[in-house]
Design a protein around this motif. Structure first.
Motif, PDB file in Angstrom:
ATOM      1  N   ASP A   1      27.083  50.805  84.723  1.00  0.00           N
ATOM      2  CA  ASP A   1      28.027  50.088  83.868  1.00  0.00           C
ATOM      3  C   ASP A   1      29.397  49.935  84.499  1.00  0.00           C
ATOM      4  O   ASP A   1      30.433  50.194  83.888  1.00  0.00           O
ATOM      5  CB  ASP A   1      28.160  50.792  82.511  1.00  0.00           C
ATOM      6  CG  ASP A   1      26.849  50.843  81.755  1.00  0.00           C
ATOM      7  OD1 ASP A   1      26.038  49.913  81.951  1.00  0.00           O
ATOM      8  OD2 ASP A   1      26.635  51.797  80.991  1.00  0.00           O
ATOM      9  N   GLN A   2      29.436  49.459  85.745  1.00  0.00           N
ATOM     10  CA  GLN A   2      30.689  49.203  86.439  1.00  0.00           C
ATOM     11  C   GLN A   2      31.043  47.722  86.311  1.00  0.00           C
ATOM     12  O   GLN A   2      30.213  46.854  86.587  1.00  0.00           O
ATOM     13  CB  GLN A   2      30.573  49.616  87.905  1.00  0.00           C
ATOM     14  CG  GLN A   2      30.229  51.090  88.084  1.00  0.00           C
ATOM     15  CD  GLN A   2      31.281  51.996  87.480  1.00  0.00           C
ATOM     16  OE1 GLN A   2      32.419  52.010  87.937  1.00  0.00           O
ATOM     17  NE2 GLN A   2      30.907  52.725  86.440  1.00  0.00           N
ATOM     18  N   THR A   3      32.244  47.437  85.903  1.00  0.00           N
ATOM     19  CA  THR A   3      32.650  46.065  85.613  1.00  0.00           C
ATOM     20  C   THR A   3      33.476  45.494  86.751  1.00  0.00           C
ATOM     21  O   THR A   3      34.408  46.135  87.249  1.00  0.00           O
ATOM     22  CB  THR A   3      33.482  46.011  84.325  1.00  0.00           C
ATOM     23  OG1 THR A   3      32.707  46.546  83.247  1.00  0.00           O
ATOM     24  CG2 THR A   3      33.901  44.586  84.007  1.00  0.00           C
ATOM     25  N   VAL A   4      33.122  44.263  87.140  1.00  0.00           N
ATOM     26  CA  VAL A   4      33.882  43.499  88.129  1.00  0.00           C
ATOM     27  C   VAL A   4      34.434  42.284  87.387  1.00  0.00           C
ATOM     28  O   VAL A   4      33.673  41.524  86.797  1.00  0.00           O
ATOM     29  CB  VAL A   4      33.014  43.074  89.311  1.00  0.00           C
ATOM     30  CG1 VAL A   4      33.818  42.196  90.272  1.00  0.00           C
ATOM     31  CG2 VAL A   4      32.460  44.300  90.032  1.00  0.00           C
ATOM     32  N   ALA A   5      35.754  42.101  87.397  1.00  0.00           N
ATOM     33  CA  ALA A   5      36.367  41.044  86.608  1.00  0.00           C
ATOM     34  C   ALA A   5      37.367  40.262  87.446  1.00  0.00           C
ATOM     35  O   ALA A   5      37.970  40.780  88.378  1.00  0.00           O
ATOM     36  CB  ALA A   5      37.063  41.628  85.378  1.00  0.00           C
ATOM     37  N   GLY A   6      37.517  38.973  87.090  1.00  0.00           N
ATOM     38  CA  GLY A   6      38.467  38.115  87.788  1.00  0.00           C
ATOM     39  C   GLY A   6      38.952  37.017  86.869  1.00  0.00           C
ATOM     40  O   GLY A   6      38.727  37.051  85.655  1.00  0.00           O
ATOM     41  N   GLU A   7      39.635  36.034  87.459  1.00  0.00           N
ATOM     42  CA  GLU A   7      40.183  34.929  86.699  1.00  0.00           C
ATOM     43  C   GLU A   7      39.718  33.609  87.290  1.00  0.00           C
ATOM     44  O   GLU A   7      39.344  33.523  88.469  1.00  0.00           O
ATOM     45  CB  GLU A   7      41.713  34.990  86.679  1.00  0.00           C
ATOM     46  CG  GLU A   7      42.284  36.182  85.952  1.00  0.00           C
ATOM     47  CD  GLU A   7      43.799  36.133  85.888  1.00  0.00           C
ATOM     48  OE1 GLU A   7      44.388  35.276  86.592  1.00  0.00           O
ATOM     49  OE2 GLU A   7      44.388  36.924  85.140  1.00  0.00           O
ATOM     50  N   SER A   8      39.759  32.545  86.446  1.00  0.00           N
ATOM     51  CA  SER A   8      39.384  31.208  86.896  1.00  0.00           C
ATOM     52  C   SER A   8      40.084  30.192  86.020  1.00  0.00           C
ATOM     53  O   SER A   8      40.317  30.444  84.832  1.00  0.00           O
ATOM     54  CB  SER A   8      37.857  31.009  86.825  1.00  0.00           C
ATOM     55  OG  SER A   8      37.519  29.695  87.203  1.00  0.00           O
ATOM     56  N   ASN A   9      40.421  29.049  86.602  1.00  0.00           N
ATOM     57  CA  ASN A   9      41.053  27.998  85.802  1.00  0.00           C
ATOM     58  C   ASN A   9      40.069  26.871  85.469  1.00  0.00           C
ATOM     59  O   ASN A   9      40.477  25.826  84.964  1.00  0.00           O
ATOM     60  CB  ASN A   9      42.285  27.438  86.510  1.00  0.00           C
ATOM     61  CG  ASN A   9      41.943  26.711  87.799  1.00  0.00           C
ATOM     62  OD1 ASN A   9      40.787  26.702  88.232  1.00  0.00           O
ATOM     63  ND2 ASN A   9      42.935  26.097  88.424  1.00  0.00           N
ATOM     64  N   VAL A  10      38.777  27.059  85.773  1.00  0.00           N
ATOM     65  CA  VAL A  10      37.790  26.047  85.370  1.00  0.00           C
ATOM     66  C   VAL A  10      37.581  26.152  83.866  1.00  0.00           C
ATOM     67  O   VAL A  10      38.041  27.087  83.214  1.00  0.00           O
ATOM     68  CB  VAL A  10      36.462  26.227  86.120  1.00  0.00           C
ATOM     69  CG1 VAL A  10      36.665  26.099  87.617  1.00  0.00           C
ATOM     70  CG2 VAL A  10      35.806  27.557  85.787  1.00  0.00           C
ATOM     71  N   ALA A  11      36.885  25.200  83.310  1.00  0.00           N
ATOM     72  CA  ALA A  11      36.745  25.114  81.855  1.00  0.00           C
ATOM     73  C   ALA A  11      36.061  26.355  81.291  1.00  0.00           C
ATOM     74  O   ALA A  11      35.080  26.844  81.862  1.00  0.00           O
ATOM     75  CB  ALA A  11      35.944  23.879  81.484  1.00  0.00           C
ATOM     76  N   PRO A  12      36.577  26.883  80.205  1.00  0.00           N
ATOM     77  CA  PRO A  12      35.884  27.978  79.529  1.00  0.00           C
ATOM     78  C   PRO A  12      34.439  27.589  79.219  1.00  0.00           C
ATOM     79  O   PRO A  12      34.151  26.439  78.875  1.00  0.00           O
ATOM     80  CB  PRO A  12      36.701  28.174  78.246  1.00  0.00           C
ATOM     81  CG  PRO A  12      38.065  27.698  78.614  1.00  0.00           C
ATOM     82  CD  PRO A  12      37.855  26.548  79.544  1.00  0.00           C
TER      83      PRO A  12
END
Length: 894
Positions: free
Chosen positions: A731-742
């Motif tokens: 249960d290790q989470t990898v998270a990031g950001e994006s400006n493409v459409a939700p």
């Protein structure tokens, strides 16, 4: 002396003559000659035989035996008067040298009906005038009344051996055919194309097999010439299935099976093969017939074996199945009003079968009959007219013509029709000019009503007659307020369907616009009277329901910009609202280049004009009016020095228009990466302004120009992901950001690198949220501390990116498994402070200065720290920073 000699000679001669006569008598009656001793007319010595009276009456074969077997002359006669002597009028025949004497085709045609003695005598030298019987058999010959041939069976079947439809007629004796006519019971057309006669078996060939009732008209003659005074008629039995020697056939229960042998008079045995089926039947095809009729109506479902002539090698099998015939009724209660109907469906387990559908009253009398054929889907939709029926109970009975299987519906109640009534579901209907007004008419005891819109007071009057075909008691009438312009008088079907429309299960009978009260432009805002009554008359004095149609001025309300993933399937308004509800269509003033742009237009008064266009779909209709009724443009916000702004070339091939006319809302969807422009190619960093304008002279009716617009920017699509650290745990989470459409689907791949052993590969799917983030959970419980890996992120219209990752030692007390190895700076509003405090060995502080600066400081490089936080995958510093960044992003998006 001479005289005495002459006298002597005379005496001697007389004596000789007497002796000669005496000697002859002794020769006939004495025991030296053979006498007739036994008479056989073909049924055995002394046994009675019977023949039919008539011109061709004969005894086929008779014999007379003598006493010593010596060939002599014998005479056989019918002793009509019973005196024991042969009389000239009595039938007789003589045979020479018989031992015994044989008589063939002994003619008795002169005899009338009755019972007779038969006599015989040896008549070698007997004078014909004095023959006396040696042997007489009393009551041996019976002459019966002449009888014509009897038809024993008539069977119609499809002869599979020669692919012909046949009718086999089996008579009780050999016949010749004078008349042969096979026809439908209710018809007079002779269906016979040819026939053959084999003794008493007559086979007529038909052009095809007929499942309906047939009858045969015939006249035949037997070998004695017996026939009928006039033609005779008999019913023909139909066999739906034909089984020959060696066949294996299926038959539906209730069907008649023609079991066809290779020969006439063949014994047939039929046995049920299942353990629980004790059926056994032994029979015969009968004289002059090759067909045994097997009725399956009362037989169990299953397999049956047929054996011909007791020879197991001469057999066939028949599999009996259930047909599953059933009858449903749509409405069990109807009225006998005009055009009222009884409707339903006949269905079965087999299609393409002829059926008879009958409407039967409570006295079991057939009221109406329909001849039909089940479709390939094994169904038939029937309709009976109920308008002329007496009130009472009825049933629908369906009969499968081939098997005779019947099915009966539930009881249907026909009620006496009451007085027809028509009214409005809503007394006041409000709509904008140019839109489509929905007016619901309610009906009772009728299916026809006439709606009147307007009056001479407002200069517009229109009538439309509608029919409630589905019988639900209502008709939804849609009145196109835009299409009324320019129409007058009785309307054609096309004009009527443009001005009015009803549901698929109802219909428009007729429509008109009063020539003295018609319009040449869009209907004005105001109140229009509504009247409705049953039937086809529009007389105001007979109106049963009244109401008002209120037309208000149209309005152009707003234009908003939304975005959706590039691969989103948006085809109808249901797709649009579902995507909005689940966050796959979101409002934004920055749209990633390549994603879908969605412009939401709220404007009333467009629906009528769009519906009136001769177009294949809403998109074609919308752009057909673009430039005449209104103007939709999307152009460059800032062109730059010495340049004119370019415009997007929106049309049928580059955009899709989805209508929600009920809510005066329209969505224009296009792909920002595929639409052409009037200038240079569209690219990221371009600012666009969408504008929708209705001019003051528009045909959709606006007193003054109305215009709405919205601006947004196309930005370069990108994903971001910082280098991460995870614990050697699940249960290790990898998270990031994006400006493409939700809603855009993101694929993450984690692959081991360097000298990490054993190597590993992990994949996961994530979706971009409305906050512009994405995250995925991985299991690193099989990895070791200091293992390294690479994370690859791809999906949507952005290029793929990679980030480095490291596995740290597992900490059973911590659920946080991802650390960011870089320093993040976020700018906040003044006088706000966010602080996260840990053990003294590892302290992280974020301080806000008046200059809106917040700084997050990591632990020393040689310190290993795991931070427990409510933000999975980040340390305390990054958690605070992420919250601040999210807040700033929200401000930026607003």
């Amino acid at each position: 002396m001479t005289r005495n000699k002459e006298q002597f000679r005379a005496v001697v001669l007389a004596a000789l003559m007497v002796m000669s006569v005496f000697a002859g008598t002794i020769a006939f009656t004495g025991t030296a000659a053979a006498d007739a001793s036994a008479i056989d007319l073909g049924a055995g010595d002394g046994n009675s035989v019977s023949v039919e009276a008539g011109s061709s009456a004969t005894i086929d074969s008779a014999s007379v035996s003598d006493s010593d077997g010596t060939p002599e002359q014998f005479t056989l006669w019918v002793d009509v008067n019973g005196d024991g002597f042969l009389n000239d009028s009595e039938p007789n025949e003589t045979v020479n040298n018989g031992a015994p004497a044989s008589f063939t085709d002994f003619d008795v045609s002169s005899l009338s009906t009755g019972t007779y003695n038969v006599s015989a005598a040896e008549t070698t030298n007997a004078p014909s005038s004095s023959i006396e019987a040696n042997e007489t058999v009393e009551d041996q010959l019976t002459v019966t009344k002449a009888a014509a041939p009897v038809l024993q069976s008539a069977v119609h079947f499809d002869n599979s051996t020669n692919n012909t439809a046949e009718v086999e007629l089996a008579f009780d004796e050999n016949v010749t055919v004078q008349t042969l006519n096979v026809s439908k019971v209710d018809g007079n057309t002779n269906l016979v194309t040819g026939f053959e006669v084999d003794n008493g078996r007559v086979v007529a060939t038909l052009g095809q097999a007929y499942t309906e009732d047939l009858e045969v008209t015939y006249k035949v003659t037997d070998e004695s010439g017996n026939t009928y005074a006039k033609n005779k008629t008999a019913d023909v039995e139909f066999a739906a299935v034909t089984t020959n020697v060696g066949d294996s056939d299926d038959a539906y229960k209730g069907s008649t099976v023609a079991v066809v042998s290779n020969n006439t008079s063949t014994d047939v045995e039929i046995t049920g093969t299942a353990d629980d089926n004790s059926f056994f039947r032994s029979g015969s095809t009968g004289d002059n017939s090759k067909v045994y009729v097997f009725d399956t109506e009362n037989r169990d479902v299953g397999e049956y074996e047929v054996v011909f002539d007791g020879d197991e090698m001469q057999n066939a099998t028949i599999e009996i199945r259930e047909l599953g015939l059933s009858v449903s009724v749509d409405d069990l209660t109807v009225t006998n009003d005009d055009d009222s109907t009884i409707e339903g469906t006949v269905s079965a387990n087999a299609g393409d079968r002829p059926v008879t559908v009958e409407l039967v009253d409570a006295d079991d009398d057939t009221v109406e009959t329909i001849g039909a054929t089940l479709t390939g889907q094994a169904e038939y939709d029937y309709t009976f007219n109920a308008s002329d029926l007496d009130a009472g109970n009825y049933t629908v009975v369906a009969t499968d013509n081939q098997s005779g299987v019947t099915a009966e519906s539930s009881s249907i109640v026909v009620e006496k029709a009451g007085t027809g009534q028509a009214d409005f579901a809503e007394g006041i209907v409000t709509e904008e000019r140019g839109d489509i007004a929905n007016i619901t008419v309610e009906l009772q005891n009728t299916d026809t009503a006439t709606l009147k819109i307007g009056s001479s007071d407002v200069g517009f009057v229109s009538n439309v007659t509608v029919v409630d075909d589905d019988g639900d008691g209502m008709v939804n009438v849609s009145f196109n307020t835009y299409a009324a312009s320019g129409l007058s008088g009785s309307l054609s079907d096309t004009q009527a369907e443009t001005l009015y429309s009803v549901g698929e299960d109802d219909e428009i009978d007729s429509a008109e616009i009063d020539s003295d009260n018609s319009v040449d432009a869009l209907l004005d805002a105001g109140e229009y009277d509504l009247e409705v009554q049953t039937g086809t008359d529009s007389d105001s004095d007979d109106a049963q329901g009244v109401g008002t149609l209120v037309l208000e001025e149209r309005n152009t309300s707003s234009l908003q910009s939304w975005t959706a993933p590039s691969n989103a399937e948006i085809e109808n308004k249901g797709d649009v609202y579902a995507a909005i509800n689940n966050g796959n269509i979101t409002q934004d003033d920055e749209i990633a280049f390549g994603d879908l742009s969605v412009h939401q237009l709220e404007a009333s008064g467009l629906a009528g004009a769009l519906d009136a266009q001769d177009a294949d779909n809403t998109t074609a209709a919308f752009f057909a009016l673009n430039g005449s009724a209104y103007s939709l443009t999307v152009e460059q916000t800032e062109a730059g020095a010495n340049r004119d702004p370019f415009m997007l070339e929106l049309g049928n091939s580059s955009a899709t228009v989805i209508s929600d006319a009920e809510n005066d809302t329209y969505f224009v969807v296009f792909d920002s990466d595929e639409v052409n422009t009037t200038g240079r190619d569209l690219a990221d960093d371009d600012g666009l302004t969408a504008n929708f304008t209705v001019s003051d002279d528009s045909p959709i009716g606006t007193d003054e120009e109305q215009s709405v617009e919205d601006s947004y920017e196309l930005v370069e699509a990108e994903h971001t992901l910082d280098d991460v650290t995870v614990a050697a745990a699940a249960d290790q989470t990898v998270a990031g950001e994006s400006n493409v459409a939700p809603g855009t689907e993101i694929n993450l791949r984690v692959r081991s690198d360097g000298d990490t052993q054993p190597s590993f590969l992990k994949t996961a799917t994530a979706y971009v949220t409305e906050n512009g983030t994405y995250e995925a959970v991985f299991d690193f419980s099989e990895q070791s501390a200091n293992d390294t890996f690479t994370v690859t992120v791809r999906g949507g219209v952005a290029d793929s990116i990679t980030a480095d990752g490291t596995v740290s030692a597992a900490d059973n007390d911590s659920e946080t498994s991802t650390e960011v190895s870089e320093t993040v700076t976020a700018t906040e509003a003044p006088e706000e402070t966010a602080t996260a405090t840990e053990e003294p060995a590892d302290t992280a502080t974020a301080t806000e200065e008046p200059e809106e600066t917040a700084t997050a400081t990591e632990a020393p490089a040689d310190s290993e720290t795991e931070t427990e936080t409510s933000t999975p995958g980040f340390g305390a510093v990054v958690a605070v920073t992420a919250l601040l960044a999210a807040a700033l992003l929200a401000v930026r998006r607003d």
